[in-house]
Design a protein around this motif. Sequence first.
Motif, mmCIF file in Angstrom:
data_model
loop_
_atom_site.group_PDB
_atom_site.id
_atom_site.type_symbol
_atom_site.label_atom_id
_atom_site.label_comp_id
_atom_site.label_asym_id
_atom_site.label_seq_id
_atom_site.Cartn_x
_atom_site.Cartn_y
_atom_site.Cartn_z
ATOM 1 N N GLN A 182 71.435 1.598 -75.856
ATOM 2 C CA GLN A 182 71.519 2.523 -77.065
ATOM 3 C C GLN A 182 72.893 2.988 -77.362
ATOM 4 N N TYR A 183 74.035 2.509 -76.476
ATOM 5 C CA TYR A 183 75.315 2.780 -76.593
ATOM 6 C C TYR A 183 76.308 1.698 -76.938
ATOM 7 N N PHE A 184 75.938 0.385 -76.554
ATOM 8 C CA PHE A 184 76.845 -0.705 -76.671
ATOM 9 C C PHE A 184 76.116 -1.779 -77.589
ATOM 10 N N VAL A 185 76.865 -2.569 -77.971
ATOM 11 C CA VAL A 185 76.471 -4.033 -78.502
ATOM 12 C C VAL A 185 77.041 -4.718 -77.378
ATOM 13 N N ASP A 186 75.991 -5.599 -76.943
ATOM 14 C CA ASP A 186 76.292 -6.742 -76.057
ATOM 15 C C ASP A 186 76.801 -7.838 -76.874
ATOM 16 N N LEU A 187 77.996 -8.320 -76.545
ATOM 17 C CA LEU A 187 78.583 -9.317 -77.531
ATOM 18 C C LEU A 187 78.075 -10.701 -77.175
ATOM 19 N N LYS A 188 77.546 -10.688 -75.951
ATOM 20 C CA LYS A 188 76.784 -12.102 -75.413
ATOM 21 C C LYS A 188 75.518 -12.378 -76.168
ATOM 22 N N ASP A 189 75.039 -11.221 -76.724
ATOM 23 C CA ASP A 189 73.569 -11.277 -77.391
ATOM 24 C C ASP A 189 74.111 -12.120 -78.912
ATOM 25 N N LEU A 190 75.125 -11.866 -79.269
ATOM 26 C CA LEU A 190 75.448 -12.497 -80.546
ATOM 27 C C LEU A 190 75.852 -13.872 -80.480
ATOM 28 N N ALA A 191 75.432 -14.729 -79.529
ATOM 29 C CA ALA A 191 75.791 -16.101 -79.476
ATOM 30 C C ALA A 191 75.318 -16.882 -80.539
ATOM 31 N N ARG A 192 73.952 -16.747 -80.899
ATOM 32 C CA ARG A 192 73.459 -17.610 -81.908
ATOM 33 C C ARG A 192 72.775 -16.873 -83.095
ATOM 34 N N GLU A 193 72.483 -15.427 -82.889
ATOM 35 C CA GLU A 193 71.827 -14.821 -83.870
ATOM 36 C C GLU A 193 72.212 -13.629 -84.220
ATOM 37 N N LYS A 194 71.892 -13.158 -85.413
ATOM 38 C CA LYS A 194 72.334 -11.642 -85.904
ATOM 39 C C LYS A 194 71.290 -10.605 -85.232
ATOM 40 N N ILE A 195 71.703 -9.586 -84.803
ATOM 41 C CA ILE A 195 70.987 -8.414 -84.330
ATOM 42 C C ILE A 195 70.945 -7.235 -84.798
ATOM 43 N N SER A 196 70.011 -6.604 -85.131
ATOM 44 C CA SER A 196 69.892 -5.155 -85.867
ATOM 45 C C SER A 196 69.386 -4.276 -84.759
ATOM 46 N N PHE A 197 69.861 -2.880 -85.106
ATOM 47 C CA PHE A 197 69.625 -1.818 -84.217
ATOM 48 C C PHE A 197 69.650 -0.496 -84.956
ATOM 49 N N GLU A 198 69.118 0.210 -84.527
ATOM 50 C CA GLU A 198 69.083 1.856 -85.255
ATOM 51 C C GLU A 198 68.644 2.689 -84.119
ATOM 52 N N ALA A 199 69.125 3.966 -84.391
ATOM 53 C CA ALA A 199 68.699 5.204 -83.319
ATOM 54 C C ALA A 199 69.251 6.470 -84.182
ATOM 55 N N SER A 200 68.690 7.361 -83.350
ATOM 56 C CA SER A 200 69.266 8.806 -83.804
ATOM 57 C C SER A 200 70.006 9.322 -82.504
ATOM 58 N N PHE A 201 71.125 9.945 -82.914
ATOM 59 C CA PHE A 201 71.919 10.571 -81.514
ATOM 60 C C PHE A 201 71.474 12.079 -81.681
ATOM 61 N N GLN A 202 71.267 12.859 -80.617
ATOM 62 C CA GLN A 202 71.363 14.124 -80.395
ATOM 63 C C GLN A 202 73.051 14.783 -80.641
ATOM 64 N N PRO A 203 73.031 15.898 -80.917
ATOM 65 C CA PRO A 203 74.463 16.395 -81.001
ATOM 66 C C PRO A 203 74.865 16.260 -79.473
ATOM 67 N N GLY A 204 76.319 15.805 -79.563
ATOM 68 C CA GLY A 204 77.027 15.691 -77.882
ATOM 69 C C GLY A 204 76.999 14.311 -77.590
ATOM 70 N N VAL A 205 76.084 13.551 -78.108
ATOM 71 C CA VAL A 205 76.093 12.053 -77.737
ATOM 72 C C VAL A 205 77.601 11.498 -78.210
ATOM 73 N N VAL A 206 77.927 11.795 -79.451
ATOM 74 C CA VAL A 206 79.273 11.312 -80.020
ATOM 75 C C VAL A 206 80.478 12.376 -79.689
ATOM 76 N N ASP A 207 81.361 12.133 -78.924
ATOM 77 C CA ASP A 207 82.329 13.081 -78.522
ATOM 78 C C ASP A 207 83.598 12.904 -79.739
ATOM 79 N N PHE A 208 83.826 14.085 -80.393
ATOM 80 C CA PHE A 208 84.815 13.844 -81.549
ATOM 81 C C PHE A 208 86.192 14.188 -80.915
ATOM 82 N N GLY A 209 86.339 14.655 -79.792
ATOM 83 C CA GLY A 209 87.619 14.884 -79.152
ATOM 84 C C GLY A 209 87.992 16.110 -79.393
ATOM 85 N N THR A 210 87.512 17.138 -80.040
ATOM 86 C CA THR A 210 88.160 18.254 -80.400
ATOM 87 C C THR A 210 86.773 19.079 -80.468
#
Length: 183
Positions: A3-31
Amino acid sequence: MSQYFVDLKDLAREKISFEASFQPGVVDFGTENIGQIGLLDWSASAERAGEEIRIHGALKTTVELACSRCLEPAQIQISKPFDLFFRERDALMFDEDDEIQLDEKDSRTAFFTGTKLAIADILREQILLALPMKPLCRVDCKGLCPTCGTNLNSGSCSCPKEEFSPHMGALQEIKRRLEERSS
């Protein structure tokens, strides 16, 4: 891909698509000055583009930050597409002690190390770039009284009202001279 990372090894041959919804707090704005309210909906696809990784997609969320006039909470809706390029950082490419010259292609490319890209970091950067320079709680916000600090949106104060800012004295003098000259 998690849910949080794109594994670049998966891109060796094909395009990958993904989507999600993050609750507040998942993305840290640093302030503490920026807070996500509601879901952060996003979708993206990742593919190899030569030596680079291209990630393009869109995000939609609402954040809350202080109004630049009255300091009350201002809700800012953000809906933003993004199209980003990443290249693996080559140890020979950058020596932290040396100056290098980047061409235009390099200036649109971010560099990474390792085999994964953090989606939350990409989304945080895109949200921060989309924030207005001077957020407003509403377009006609009256702000605070410069003398007593009363929020002028919720009431008035008894402070004497100046017709112009005391810092505008020099401009008032120039205006007076121009008016004398044209008479």
